[in-house]
Design an enzyme around this catalytic site. Structure first.
Site, mmCIF file in Angstrom:
data_model
loop_
_atom_site.group_PDB
_atom_site.id
_atom_site.type_symbol
_atom_site.label_atom_id
_atom_site.label_comp_id
_atom_site.label_asym_id
_atom_site.label_seq_id
_atom_site.Cartn_x
_atom_site.Cartn_y
_atom_site.Cartn_z
ATOM 1 C CE LYS A 37 -18.826 20.229 9.125
ATOM 2 N NZ LYS A 37 -17.562 20.566 8.449
ATOM 3 C CB SER A 42 -0.955 -0.043 1.188
ATOM 4 O OG SER A 42 -1.962 0.953 1.062
#
Length: 356
Positions: free
Chosen positions: A227, A175
């Site tokens: 949000k 990764s």
């Protein structure tokens, strides 16, 4: 005892034993321990100061910068090394790749990704460092932190076209660790290395049903519909899921592009491999994700062949274990390190050279 005259000769008087109170005894013990502790601290400080002063004066690697920089391996000048040999800086990156540093520990981890980043940036400004040998053992981490280190390696090479970056993979280089490795000129993996995992993941958890069962009610006041996205107390809407998926896809595309450019492969070829899978070293070699299967000696042989001579290797992490305290980000560690550095340079009359 008192004398008994009723029986003739008086019996000898036995002295009265007065026992110390517990409070007084405890006070004496604490005082003694404190005295011993202070003496030990003074002795250790003197020994450390003498050792550090000698290392600062005799070092042919560092001739400037702060004492903390020296023990973090932040090389500032190698002009003292006038033998004409190539110099290679050895770095280690292990554990989670992150852009944060632990400010609560007593000593800094010289093998962290952030320590390596600082060392790479210092080496970039040092004209005497011609190569980096990065020993990496990490399962990845934050994509931004990985990208910043990748970019710093690119800048290191851009500063001098003759510079070389070699990556030696440990048991894991996946990764974000492979993201960083893509900037190298040559990648060597241990025969048992697991690497690859070219992908991006974003995850969260949802406890909405559990909260309902136990009577927990979430109250959220927000300024927009998204949000509270990925809140554990609300479900993702299809639009929100698509929004997050587009972000992951964009970051994934950048990862694929970086690997393709770094390894000289076609993006289509890399994308077929970039599904998050992990490769063993033989597979990675087959797909040209690495250049060689071998060990640290093979990495050094490659550098020797590349330079045409055996380079000088500088390992900034080679320091006495007790000296890690003096590279501590803590207040006391910094104060002590600066005091020792100042005293050592006053004694030798040297002026440090520090890159800002």
């Amino acid at each position: 005892r008192t004398a008994d005259f009723s029986r003739g000769a008086p019996t000898p008087m036995t002295p009265t034993i007065v026992k110390e109170s517990w409070t007084l005894s405890c006070f004496r013990g604490c005082l003694t321990m404190s005295f011993v502790f202070i003496v030990l601290c003074i002795l250790l400080t003197v020994l450390a100061a003498r050792s550090c002063t000698k290392m600062a004066n005799d070092s042919k690697v560092v001739s400037g910068g702060s004492f903390k920089e020296m023990f973090n391996g932040e090389l500032t000048d190698l002009d003292d090394q006038d033998d004409g040999k190539m110099t290679v800086l050895e770095l280690k990156i292990s554990g989670m790749i992150s852009d944060g540093a632990d400010k609560t520990s007593w000593y800094a981890d010289e093998n962290s990704s952030q320590a390596a980043l600082v060392q790479i940036r210092k080496a970039t400004k040092n004209k005497n460092i011609e190569g980096l040998l990065i020993k990496i053992n990490s399962g990845g981490g934050e994509i931004t932190a990985s990208d910043v280190i990748w970019n710093s390696l690119k800048q290191f090479k851009a500063a001098d076209s003759n510079r070389v970056v070699v990556v030696m993979m440990g048991s894991m280089a996946a990764s974000g660790a492979y993201y960083i490795s893509a900037a190298a000129d040559y990648i060597i993996a241990n025969p048992t290395t697991m690497t690859g995992s070219i992908g991006v993941i974003m995850n969260s958890f949802n406890v909405q049903d559990l909260a309902t069962k136990i009577g927990y009610k979430n109250v959220t006041i927000k300024s927009g519909a998204n949000k509270d996205i990925l809140s554990p107390f609300s479900e993702l809407s299809p639009a929100q899921r698509q929004l997050l998926q587009s972000m992951v896809d964009s970051l994934h595309s950048r990862f694929v592009t970086i690997v393709a450019e770094g390894r000289g492969l076609d993006e289509t070829t890399v994308r077929a491999l970039a599904d998050g899978r992990v490769f063993l070293a033989p597979e990675a070699l087959q797909y040209k994700l690495i250049d060689q299967i071998g060990y640290i000696e093979d990495a050094k042989d490659y550098l020797e062949d590349r330079f045409g001579e055996k380079p000088v290797y500088v390992d900034p992490s080679a320091q006495p274990p007790f000296m890690k305290f003096f590279s501590s980000p803590s207040f006391w560690g910094e104060c002590i390190s600066q005091a020792i550095f100042t005293s050592s340079h006053q004694a030798t009359g040297e002026d440090g050279i520090t890159f800002k």
